[in-house]
Motif scaffolding. Structure first.
Motif, PDB file in Angstrom:
ATOM      1  N   HIS A   1      10.891 -13.126 -15.573  1.00 30.72           N
ATOM      2  CA  HIS A   1      10.247 -12.018 -16.269  1.00 30.72           C
ATOM      3  C   HIS A   1       8.799 -11.866 -15.802  1.00 30.72           C
ATOM      4  O   HIS A   1       8.035 -12.821 -15.749  1.00 30.72           O
ATOM      5  N   GLY A   2       8.449 -10.638 -15.460  1.00 34.25           N
ATOM      6  CA  GLY A   2       7.077 -10.357 -15.071  1.00 34.25           C
ATOM      7  C   GLY A   2       6.786 -10.579 -13.599  1.00 34.25           C
ATOM      8  O   GLY A   2       5.650 -10.358 -13.162  1.00 34.25           O
ATOM      9  N   GLU A   3       7.783 -11.010 -12.832  1.00 29.71           N
ATOM     10  CA  GLU A   3       7.550 -11.237 -11.403  1.00 29.71           C
ATOM     11  C   GLU A   3       8.654 -10.554 -10.595  1.00 29.71           C
ATOM     12  O   GLU A   3       9.724 -11.118 -10.366  1.00 29.71           O
TER      13      GLU A   3
END
Length: 219
Positions: free
Chosen positions: A62-64
């Motif tokens: 998540h987030g990458e």
């Protein structure tokens, strides 16, 4: 009729919503029923290592998000493992290999769509395959309106490693993918064959079966 020593390597390509999964399963059932010793696989994936890379490819932390270079390196690493551990040994032993996606998907998704330069894409493919190419590639194609209608009823919730982000793009991106596959088809008339994916799965399999029989005489 083509002369093929050992097994036969069949790849299936196409954009999202053309029915590749159903086609591969039905064609595999037909070939197996005829007594062929068949290995059915897919990319990314095909070995435990390659499947682990697929899971990360489909669901990065998540987030990458993945850069296009990272995507290309991941699918290439998985392909190298897949070729060495599954496809090449199967062909050498006389088995048939039916693979859902192969190098053309890298050309389309990471190359044309992702913007990776073609020389980089081709170098990665050359390294990961060590020259291995399908004897025949079926390119499933249908109007984007048809594939989008199918995608509207498809969910990825039950498939933890489905690459759902490729479904949820603009129609213009689906058109670009389709055009990229058709360009590959046009450039490779000896090895690539169009399958009309607007037809039913059974009709597509019948077409593919006839082509295999005409070209190789062993289907």
């Amino acid at each position: 009729m083509a002369e093929v020593v050992g097994g036969l390597f069949i790849a299936v390509e196409g954009g999202e919503g053309v029915g590749k999964s159903s086609f591969v399963k039905a064609l595999a059932d037909r070939l197996t029923s005829q007594g062929h010793e068949l290995v059915v696989s897919r990319e990314p994936g095909g070995t435990p290592v390659a499947d682990a890379l697929r899971a990360l490819f489909a669901n990065p932390p998540h987030g990458e998000s993945l850069s296009i270079v990272t995507e290309a390196l991941m699918v290439s690493a998985g392909r190298s493992q897949h070729c060495d551990r599954v496809i090449k040994p199967a062909i050498a032993s006389g088995k048939w290999v039916l693979c859902d996606r192969f190098a053309d998907s890298t050309r389309v998704y990471q190359g044309v769509m992702g913007g990776l330069p073609s020389d980089v894409t081709e170098n990665l493919i050359a390294i990961s395959t060590a020259g291995l190419r399908p004897h025949i590639t079926f390119v499933l194609d249908c109007p984007v309106a048809v594939s989008l209608e199918r995608l509207s009823g498809r969910t990825v919730d039950g498939d933890a490693d489905a690459v759902g982000r490729y479904d949820a793009v603009a129609a213009s991106d689906h058109e670009r993918r389709r055009a990229a596959y058709l360009a590959i088809l046009k450039a490779n008339p000896q090895t690539h064959v169009l399958i009309n994916a607007a037809k039913s799965t059974s009709a597509m399999v019948a077409d593919a079966h006839g082509i295999l029989e005409a070209r190789f005489g062993r289907s």
